[in-house]
Design a protein around this motif. Sequence first.
Motif: not given
Length: 397
Positions: A24, A115, A139, A169
């Motif tokens: 990530a 994230t 992710h 993703n």
Amino acid sequence: MTTPGADRPTRVLVLDHTGELGGAELALVRLCHALGPEVDVRVLLFSDGPLVERLRAAGVATEVLALDRRTATTSRESVGRASLSQLVSLLRLVPFSWALARRVQGLRPDVVHTTSLKADLLGVVPARWARSALVWHVHDRIADDYLPSRVARVFRWAAARFPDAVIVNSEATASTLPVGTTVAYPGFGAGQDLAGPRPPLPAGRSGPVVGMIGRISRTKGQLELVRAARTVLDRHPAAVFRVVGEPSFGAEEYADQVRAEAERLGVADHVTWVGFVADPSTELDGFDVCVHASPVPEPFGQVVVEAMIREVPVVAARAGGVVEILAGPPGEPALGLLVEPGDEESLAQGILAVLDAPGEARDRAVRAAVVARRRYSAARTAEVVSGVWLRAAGRAR
Ligand code: GLC
């Protein structure tokens, strides 16, 4: 939320719990390189590491607000266990959350973009407090085969309540969440698609070379690879196997098990443990086939794209995001060979299919490169992600 004027870029503060270079994080660096002037991004990490320099080199203002090390490095697998130590680490979060909330408020971003799973949860209160829009960039597959089921449950619950938008993703990741999401495929970096000369083989070896790139972990399938090696060597006795990557997140025991299995099967002489490499490009240029053998469905699988754009034939487990990556354009055949996850015999047959028919594999790899270069450009990722930010901040045209 303060409505930003149209005369200045949208301010985005990215939060990530780690300064290490995981998938990530590499995707974040590539994204940052590709962003346009309509966004002004800075990054705040909860622990120091090589990511800091990578981001600064991309021109991104990056700072570290250190979370207690033990909390920052808790593995995904262990967070689900209720224990006294877990309670203690939760208490340690109180001063950290307070400091984070104050810092976020001081920066007044239009968007807080998180994230990693830890950053997603720790970003909720600071984003609210600073009246910023909250965008989660997921992710990980939020599924019981990937996370402890309690963590997955809490996460799905939170996803439906807190973020203003969720980016994922892959479709595979999207299908594990109970909310609408935007798929932004991670893009490859500048120059990654320019294959170089083939690196020489070690003295006395003629190949072919079967390679695998990724952290050494049960979830990546190095054990399946050394088991498949036995069958492959019966037909291609000069084959060499390059395992690129090192064990992390407490996987040393697994790495030992894989080495022991290679010894037991008599294939150890053919396996090279390359260790960590910062840029896998040169390794890929020496591969006749790149193997992706995750027995657990991979959320995306950037290394598959990296192999494709350098015209390296791919053999991969049929699961998760990799199935999307290897899907041919509508009506056309797949861009790599898919094998059964966790099944070393099926993996061996996939590898042999490439080694036995190199011409066919080469044609497929050339087709794969054309498609992958178009589908996974970082410019495209940047466009999709920026679009979500602008909409979340109420600035979309
Ligand atoms: C995570 C996922 C991996 C993905 C990467 C970029 O590391 O495990 O599958 O390629 O993020 O999105």
